[in-house]
Design a protein around this motif. Structure first.
Motif, short mmCIF file in Angstrom:
data_model
loop_
_atom_site.label_atom_id
_atom_site.label_comp_id
_atom_site.label_asym_id
_atom_site.label_seq_id
_atom_site.Cartn_x
_atom_site.Cartn_y
_atom_site.Cartn_z
N ASP A 1 0.81 -1.21 0.00
CA ASP A 1 0.00 0.00 0.00
C ASP A 1 0.85 1.27 0.00
N SER A 2 2.08 1.18 0.49
CA SER A 2 2.96 2.36 0.45
C SER A 2 3.30 2.73 -0.99
N ASP A 3 3.14 1.79 -1.93
CA ASP A 3 3.39 2.05 -3.34
C ASP A 3 2.13 2.45 -4.11
N PHE A 4 0.99 2.48 -3.46
CA PHE A 4 -0.26 2.81 -4.16
C PHE A 4 -0.19 4.14 -4.92
N PRO A 5 0.49 5.20 -4.38
CA PRO A 5 0.53 6.46 -5.13
C PRO A 5 1.52 6.45 -6.30
N ASN A 6 2.37 5.44 -6.39
CA ASN A 6 3.42 5.42 -7.41
C ASN A 6 2.88 5.11 -8.80
N SER A 7 3.67 5.45 -9.81
CA SER A 7 3.33 5.09 -11.18
C SER A 7 3.22 3.57 -11.31
N MET A 8 2.19 3.11 -11.99
CA MET A 8 2.00 1.68 -12.17
C MET A 8 3.15 1.06 -12.95
N LEU A 9 3.83 1.85 -13.76
CA LEU A 9 4.95 1.31 -14.55
C LEU A 9 6.01 0.70 -13.64
N GLU A 10 6.27 1.32 -12.50
CA GLU A 10 7.29 0.78 -11.59
C GLU A 10 6.90 -0.60 -11.08
N ILE A 11 5.64 -0.76 -10.74
CA ILE A 11 5.19 -2.04 -10.20
C ILE A 11 5.19 -3.10 -11.31
N LEU A 12 4.76 -2.71 -12.50
CA LEU A 12 4.78 -3.65 -13.62
C LEU A 12 6.18 -4.18 -13.88
N ARG A 13 7.17 -3.30 -13.84
CA ARG A 13 8.55 -3.75 -14.08
C ARG A 13 8.98 -4.78 -13.05
N VAL A 14 8.63 -4.55 -11.79
CA VAL A 14 8.96 -5.49 -10.73
C VAL A 14 8.32 -6.84 -10.99
N ASN A 15 7.05 -6.83 -11.32
CA ASN A 15 6.33 -8.09 -11.58
C ASN A 15 6.87 -8.80 -12.80
N LEU A 16 7.08 -8.07 -13.88
CA LEU A 16 7.47 -8.67 -15.16
C LEU A 16 8.84 -9.33 -15.09
N THR A 17 9.76 -8.73 -14.37
CA THR A 17 11.13 -9.26 -14.31
C THR A 17 11.38 -10.08 -13.05
N GLU A 18 10.29 -10.41 -12.35
CA GLU A 18 10.35 -11.30 -11.17
C GLU A 18 11.32 -10.80 -10.12
N LEU A 19 11.37 -9.49 -9.94
CA LEU A 19 12.24 -8.94 -8.90
C LEU A 19 11.70 -9.23 -7.50
N ASP A 20 10.43 -9.55 -7.41
CA ASP A 20 9.82 -9.84 -6.11
C ASP A 20 9.67 -11.34 -5.88
N ASP A 21 10.33 -12.15 -6.70
CA ASP A 21 10.20 -13.61 -6.61
C ASP A 21 11.58 -14.24 -6.41
N ALA A 22 11.58 -15.47 -5.91
CA ALA A 22 12.80 -16.30 -5.82
C ALA A 22 13.99 -15.50 -5.31
N GLN A 23 13.79 -14.84 -4.19
CA GLN A 23 14.84 -13.98 -3.64
C GLN A 23 15.76 -14.77 -2.71
N ARG A 24 17.02 -14.36 -2.69
CA ARG A 24 18.03 -15.00 -1.86
C ARG A 24 18.78 -13.94 -1.06
N PHE A 25 19.45 -14.37 0.02
CA PHE A 25 20.29 -13.44 0.77
C PHE A 25 21.74 -13.89 0.70
N VAL A 26 22.64 -12.95 0.91
CA VAL A 26 24.07 -13.24 0.88
C VAL A 26 24.49 -13.63 2.29
N VAL A 27 25.00 -14.83 2.45
CA VAL A 27 25.42 -15.32 3.76
C VAL A 27 26.55 -14.43 4.28
N GLY A 28 26.36 -13.91 5.48
CA GLY A 28 27.38 -13.03 6.07
C GLY A 28 27.18 -11.57 5.76
N GLY A 29 26.22 -11.25 4.88
CA GLY A 29 25.92 -9.85 4.63
C GLY A 29 26.08 -9.43 3.19
N ALA A 30 25.11 -8.66 2.69
CA ALA A 30 25.14 -8.18 1.31
C ALA A 30 26.31 -7.24 1.05
#
Length: 552
Positions: A229-258
């Motif tokens: 909901d914090s992104d509700f005021p943003n341009s829809m294009l930003e959210i579409l890019r995230v969805n389309l390129t799976e930036l919000d999926d299959a995420q990993r972390f760097v062991v010991g710190g990014a």
């Protein structure tokens, strides 16, 4: 991470250039004329964008000189807990989608270990608790939740198909089919640039069939990593890019710190760099540390680009790459106006940054893995409408302390934390969580000192990352295209912009890396260098792949 055939990557959609292939090609990124070997290039900012640019310029035979008033890593900031080295609080970027191939190029180069991030309803999380309006639901998969949540998820999927030809466009991105991508994406830019994420949701046929509460739940819980909901005021294009390129999926972390990624590149000696002897690193070229922060950026009487640091020392450069957040060009760095066109200045000044707050504690162990009498984990990754919003449980492994991100919040929720000391932030977060888990004594497991951040309070950042508003596509286009300078006035040549706020995907490290690589191409071209014909760079492909123009 090894990509699978036809898997979705961060390939476009605005500028569908294959950074992964460019980086991995044996021909290299390009060459600089010998007369410029050893020439100094200023890099303002030692975050992932700056370090990436500096590393690749060093490999070409240039001498990157860094300016940073903070620390190496920028918003890849991993803060060790008391008495620890690799048990950290990830104050900035903490989860990295496998579609970010250019970023993983450097993770793999450094041989760093990654593991799945415990996002909601993932196997890595184990279990998830969603609590809205006092109603608590425990789930280990989406099927464990009430029908309401499935209806919300299905409605958003339907909205994407209805409003963005989502499946067709994702398939084109996975296939790296430039013609198909542009045929679908370019009309979407014109259709959605001036409309918000919320408009996209509520105007869709799928959500119009549902109640207001469904939209409310979508804002609180969202999709992928949590509420949006914090992104509700943003341009829809930003959210579409995230969805389309799976930036919000299959995420990993760097062991010991990014932060191991930029800090590792800082100390990494590339194999057979041009001009420099074996063993040369960014650290050795910079006498062990970056210069103080940049205080002034200008051209001198001989038309040379100059940077003055916070101690008053001025140095001349063959080129400059600025990776700091754009507001700093008018608030912290006295930047000569003639270096950028009025339209670029407008874009830099109109950048809108989002607030973000995190608070972490270390625990004696990953106690949340304990099971209660019903066989459920005693505490779970938690999404709620309470002050905490998102709580993440980070198991560090058998026999090691655990880490809890007590609260991860945005915008107005982050501003509630802004004036508060860390102890009060912890108290408020624990108070909220104790209402959700009344039978769990979280406090008894906390060890060491808590760690917190409010990015908008840091004078070197002034916010977490860009959140483009409707109508900002033209501004983004101006900043992103800035590395293409062949037709620019002489006064504006030689200084290049990079960073995730310059990219089409703010807040994602892939955008920092790709714009850094654009700037590397720009510096190379500015100095008369070139790419190998078998491995053209982003500037070589610009006319074929350039983002759609909307006009002024």
């Amino acid at each position: 991470m090894s990509p699978t055939e036809n898997s979705v990557t961060a390939f476009g959609p605005d500028f569908p250039f294959d950074y992964e292939s460019w980086l991995g090609h044996p021909a290299g990124l390009g060459t600089i004329p010998e007369k410029f070997h050893g020439a100094k290039v200023a890099v303002i900012g030692a975050g992932m964008a700056g370090i990436t640019a500096g590393y690749e310029l060093m490999r070409m035979g240039l001498h990157p000189v860094f300016y940073d008033p903070g620390e190496i890593g920028g918003r890849l900031r991993s803060r060790p807990f008391t008495g620890q080295t690799d048990i950290v609080a990830e104050l900035g970027g903490m989860r990295f989608p496998v579609s970010s191939r250019a970023f993983y190029h450097y993770i793999n180069k450094l041989g760093l270990e990654t593991r799945p991030f415990p996002n909601p309803l993932t196997e890595a999380a184990g279990s998830t608790v969603i609590e809205i309006e006092g109603n608590r639901h425990y789930a280990e998969s989406l099927d464990d939740l009430p029908a309401l949540y499935r209806e919300v998820a299905e409605a958003y999927d339907a909205a994407l198909e209805e409003g963005a030809r989502f499946s067709d466009l994702k398939a084109a991105i996975a296939a790296k089919d430039v013609e198909r991508i542009k045929a679908i994406w370019d009309p979407l830019v014109k259709a959605w640039d001036e409309r918000t994420f919320y408009d996209f949701v509520v105007s869709s046929e799928a959500f119009q069939k549902l109640s207001f509460h469904h939209r409310e739940v979508f804002g609180q819980v969202g999709f992928g990593t949590g509420g949006w909901d914090s992104d509700f005021p943003n341009s829809m294009l930003e959210i579409l890019r995230v969805n389309l390129t799976e930036l919000d999926d299959a995420q990993r972390f760097v062991v010991g710190g990014a932060s191991k990624v930029p800090k590792g590149l800082w100390e990494h000696a590339p194999i057979a760099p041009v001009h420099w002897p074996h063993g040369t690193t960014l650290k050795s070229l910079n006498d062990g540390a970056p210069r103080a922060g940049a205080a002034r950026l200008f051209r001198d009487e001989n038309d040379a680009l100059c940077v003055t640091d916070n101690w008053g020392t001025t140095q001349r450069y063959a080129a400059v790459i600025s990776t700091c957040q754009s507001w700093l060009m008018t608030t912290a760095i006295e930047t000569e106006e003639a270096l950028f066109s009025p339209k670029v200045w407008m874009a830099l000044d109109r950048t809108r940054y989002m607030q973000s707050s995190k608070t972490f504690v270390m625990t004696d162990r990953a106690f949340w893995r304990d099971r209660d009498a019903d066989g459920r984990e005693v505490m779970s990754m938690t999404l709620t409408d309470r002050l905490t919003r998102g709580t993440y449980l980070l198991d560090q492994g058998e026999g090691k302390p655990g880490v809890i991100c007590l609260t991860y919040s945005w915008m107005t929720d982050a501003l509630k934390m802004l004036p508060l000391p860390v102890e009060k932030r912890v108290e408020l977060a624990l108070g909220a969580l104790e209402k959700i888990y009344p039978d769990v004594d979280i406090r008894s497991h906390i060890i060491g000192d808590p760690i917190t951040v409010s990015w908008e309070a840091d004078p070197n950042f002034l916010g977490a990352f860009k959140g483009a508003l409707p109508g900002h596509y033209r501004y983004n286009h101006r900043m992103y295209a800035h590395f293409m300078q062949r037709g620019a006035p002489k006064a504006e040549k030689g200084i290049f912009l990079a960073g995730d706020d310059v990219s089409w995907t703010p807040g994602w490290v892939e955008g920092a890396v790709s714009t850094a690589l654009n700037a590397v191409w720009g510096v190379m071209d500015h100095l008369g260098g070139r790419t190998d014909r078998v491995n053209p760079g982003p500037g070589d492909m610009w006319d074929q792949l350039r983002p759609v123009e909307l006009g002024d």
